[in-house]
Design an enzyme around this catalytic site. Structure first.
Site, short mmCIF file in Angstrom:
data_model
loop_
_atom_site.label_atom_id
_atom_site.label_comp_id
_atom_site.label_asym_id
_atom_site.label_seq_id
_atom_site.Cartn_x
_atom_site.Cartn_y
_atom_site.Cartn_z
CG ASP A 95 -1.60 1.14 1.19
OD1 ASP A 95 -3.02 1.02 0.67
OD2 ASP A 95 -1.22 2.30 1.73
CG ASP A 97 -1.86 7.59 1.79
OD1 ASP A 97 -1.70 8.90 2.25
OD2 ASP A 97 -3.18 7.05 1.39
CG ASP A 224 0.11 0.91 6.04
OD1 ASP A 224 0.39 0.47 7.02
OD2 ASP A 224 -1.05 1.49 6.21
#
EC number: 2.7.7.-
Length: 318
Positions: A95, A97, A224
């Protein structure tokens, strides 16, 4: 979200899901499904479906703000207790971001008058916060996603698919079988650290792996790590809508991605009632709004701003 706003946006989401092409796994009967309803902070979990038609029928009756399935396969995905599900293995996830890659500008507005403020408190009330994500930032995150994809192939022999999250980041997913699927959290933590904190014994430009990458100025990647470690993670269904922005979760193919209005499926215009007074930038376009002054605006933009808490959609016309 405001009840009136919920009603309109929920209708738009429902109409979208009538025809949406959801990218579902071939073994969907082994996956747990979950969704977050409108007007709820909690998820409805432990759902199981045997066909795409069964899932569509359910979500048309229970319109989701967010829609997920599990990265894990289970013997009994609908079991209420995790220990009773019977874990069969999990896909490998990454992930990315914008918060981890860029310096995201967070703007604050006082709810009483709608004006921008630097304060963390507005006469006893918390300010409305809006993280303004630039196209440049999103593309930087995408470059990191491509790098992870390439490293997974070059160093591990794994094929990863890249998905735009529908908000401000990207997900990578390796569909795992056999040994890959059975990696435990400790194994996955080592893999995560391979990307975030590479420590090759020798740095030389001609070497493969991180040795050569670091010599070329390529650094570790902020991901993450909890997403990678978690063997029971819920993942957004490709083709679904992200309720934080109203944008579609889409797979990126041919290494090409454009951050723009096309990511929203909504047509026509809407009447948007702003809660703030500001000039806002979205998809490289500027929009000037003034608190309590309704404006006619592209529905794709109105829904995005409403889901960010900057106003509400009062009406829409196709």
């Amino acid at each position: 979200m405001h009840q009136e706003q919920n009603k309109i946006i929920k209708i738009l989401f429902s109409e979208y899901y009538e025809k949406a092409e959801l990218d579902l796994p071939n073994d969907m009967e082994l996956r747990e499904f979950a969704y977050q309803p409108f007007d709820s902070e909690t998820y409805v979990r432990h759902l199981s479906f045997s066909s795409p038609q069964e899932l569509r029928q359910y979500i048309l009756q229970n319109v989701p703000l967010h829609l997920y399935y599990s990265s894990a396969r289970y013997q009994l995905p609908s079991a209420k207790e995790m220990d009773e599900k019977g874990w069969l293995g999990s896909d490998l996830l990454f992930d990315l971001d914008a918060d981890e890659i860029c310096e995201v500008k967070v703007r604050r507005f006082c709810p009483q008058d709608g004006y921008e403020t630097l304060a963390s408190n507005c006469n006893g009330e918390p300010p409305i916060e809006y993280a303004e994500i630039t196209t440049e930032c999103i593309m930087k995150v995408f470059e990191k996603a491509l790098l992870i994809r390439d490293i997974l192939k070059e160093d591990f022999g794994l094929n990863a698919r890249i998905f735009f999250s529908g908000n401000r980041g990207f997900h990578l997913r390796v569909t795992c079988y056999e040994d890959c699927a059975l990696l435990d959290p400790d194994d996955r933590k080592e893999i995560a650290e391979y990307f975030t904190s590479p420590k090759p014994p020798v740095i030389y430009e001609g070497n493969p792996g991180w040795s050569g990458r670091i010599a070329k100025g390529i650094e570790g990647i902020n991901i993450d790590t909890q997403v990678t470690i978690d063997i029971r993670r819920l993942v957004r269904i490709p083709g679904s809508l992200n309720g934080k922005a109203g944008l579609m979760v889409v797979e990126i193919k041919n290494d090409k991605f454009e951050y723009g209005e096309w990511l929203s499926p909504f047509d026509g215009d809407c009447i948007f009632l702003p809660y703030v007074s500001a000039e806002l930038t979205l998809f490289n376009n500027k929009y000037t709004v003034k608190r309590t002054y309704p404006i006619k605006i592209d529905t794709r933009i109105g829904v995005y701003l409403a889901l960010k808490g900057l106003g509400k959609v009062k009406a829409y016309v196709r």
